[in-house]
Design an enzyme around this catalytic site. Structure first.
Site, PDB file in Angstrom:
ATOM      1  N   HIS A  73       1.021  -1.509  -0.021  1.00  0.00           N
ATOM      2  CA  HIS A  73      -0.055   0.107   0.150  1.00  0.00           C
ATOM      3  C   HIS A  73       0.801   1.243  -0.252  1.00  0.00           C
ATOM      4  CE1 HIS A  73      -3.503  -2.136   0.711  1.00  0.00           C
ATOM      5  NE2 HIS A  73      -2.729  -3.404   1.161  1.00  0.00           N
ATOM      6  N   ASP A  79      -6.517  -1.041  -3.552  1.00  0.00           N
ATOM      7  CA  ASP A  79      -7.161  -1.592  -1.814  1.00  0.00           C
ATOM      8  C   ASP A  79      -8.294  -3.216  -2.723  1.00  0.00           C
ATOM      9  OD1 ASP A  79      -5.947   0.188  -0.781  1.00  0.00           O
ATOM     10  OD2 ASP A  79      -6.819   0.563   0.180  1.00  0.00           O
ATOM     11  N   HIS A  83      -7.744  -6.917   1.333  1.00  0.00           N
ATOM     12  CA  HIS A  83      -7.497  -6.101   2.378  1.00  0.00           C
ATOM     13  C   HIS A  83      -7.944  -6.126   3.595  1.00  0.00           C
ATOM     14  CE1 HIS A  83      -4.547  -2.980   3.997  1.00  0.00           C
ATOM     15  NE2 HIS A  83      -5.490  -1.919   3.516  1.00  0.00           N
TER      16      HIS A  83
END
Ligand code: 23J
Ligand code: MN
Length: 263
Positions: A73, A79, A83
């Protein structure tokens, strides 16, 4: 061949009727990473670093290449639903298994520059979205919703993370807005100019980190640390945003491009 669509697309690109805008920040060791508090024993995301293997020298006389290191990240990044714990049980929820049709979809851009300027803790409400929709039409299913704040202008200075003694102060979403976008509008996900998709103070919201919690809990995605959203129209752009195909990855730095019609 039946469809002339791709021929038209290519000719529109060549003639400039469609422009390509790069929404990606440059990755370098100073690229800001998420400043999660360490006092709870939470792990730290490595910043980007680069080590040269060779550069036309004794380590490789005709070739230049580097070794890289960073958290998934870092910088402009994607994302995936896996996640967050709320998204962990969906099928095909990781960087290597996400359906590729999510990677090329329309984008709408909601301008909250003035609000973010006036209040760094601004949280976008459903009413704010509805007002935008009254001007630009309902957000189409399967779109990215991009949150324009011009926050990316601050990327090379400390105002980007805007840390205070109580943590980071950057704009984000009211929790109810996320439910609305996921359930009532069926978005692919949301993209922001800040370091993460949630507000700087999102650990104090209910639920905490509502964008991560509920977007990924609805099997949807995120894009963080975007830039150049000021070059996009409110509707009509198409995003190309794909993570690296990391096995079981939670996200990855991404090169995010927008196709923007010029007429
Ligand atoms: C882990 C925990 C909290 C947050 C994040 C990651 C991110 O913003 C991210 O980059 O996904 S808020
Ligand atoms: Mn992230």
């Amino acid at each position: 061949m039946g469809s002339k669509t791709l021929e038209k697309l290519v000719s529109d690109l060549v003639t400039g009727r469609i422009r390509i805008v790069d929404l990606t920040v440059t990755l370098d060791p100073s690229t800001p990473v998420l400043p999660l508090p360490t006092e709870f024993g939470w792990g730290v995301s490595w910043p980007f670093s680069v080590e040269t293997i060779s550069r036309y020298d004794e380590k490789g006389p005709a070739w230049y290449w580097n070794n890289l290191k960073c958290g998934e990240h870092t910088g402009t990044h994607f994302d995936a639903p896996i996640h967050w714990v709320t998204g962990k049980d969906f099928e095909n929820n990781a960087t290597d298994t996400l359906p590729v049709d999510r990677f090329v979809v329309p984008a709408v851009v909601i301008d909250a520059v003035a609000e973010a300027e006036a209040d760094p803790d601004f949280l976008m409400s459903i009413e704010f979205i509805r007002k935008w929709e009254s001007e630009h039409g309902e957000i189409a299913e399967g779109s990215w919703v991009l949150y324009r704040t011009d926050w990316s202008d601050k990327i090379s200075n400390e105002n980007y993370l805007n840390m205070a003694s109580d943590g980071s102060h950057t704009p984000g979403w009211d929790p109810s807005t996320i439910t609305f976008l996921a359930e009532e509008r069926g978005v692919v996900g949301v993209g922001v100019e800040t370091v993460g998709t949630d507000a700087g103070q999102a650990s104090a919201l209910e639920p905490n980190f509502p964008c991560h919690n509920m977007m990924h809990g609805a099997n949807k995605c995120g894009l963080a640390s975007l830039c150049n959203l000021d070059q996009l129209p409110p509707t009509g752009a198409v995003l190309i945003a794909a993570p690296l195909k990391i096995k079981d990855g939670s996200g990855s730095p991404a090169r995010v491009l927008a196709l923007v019609p010029q007429d």
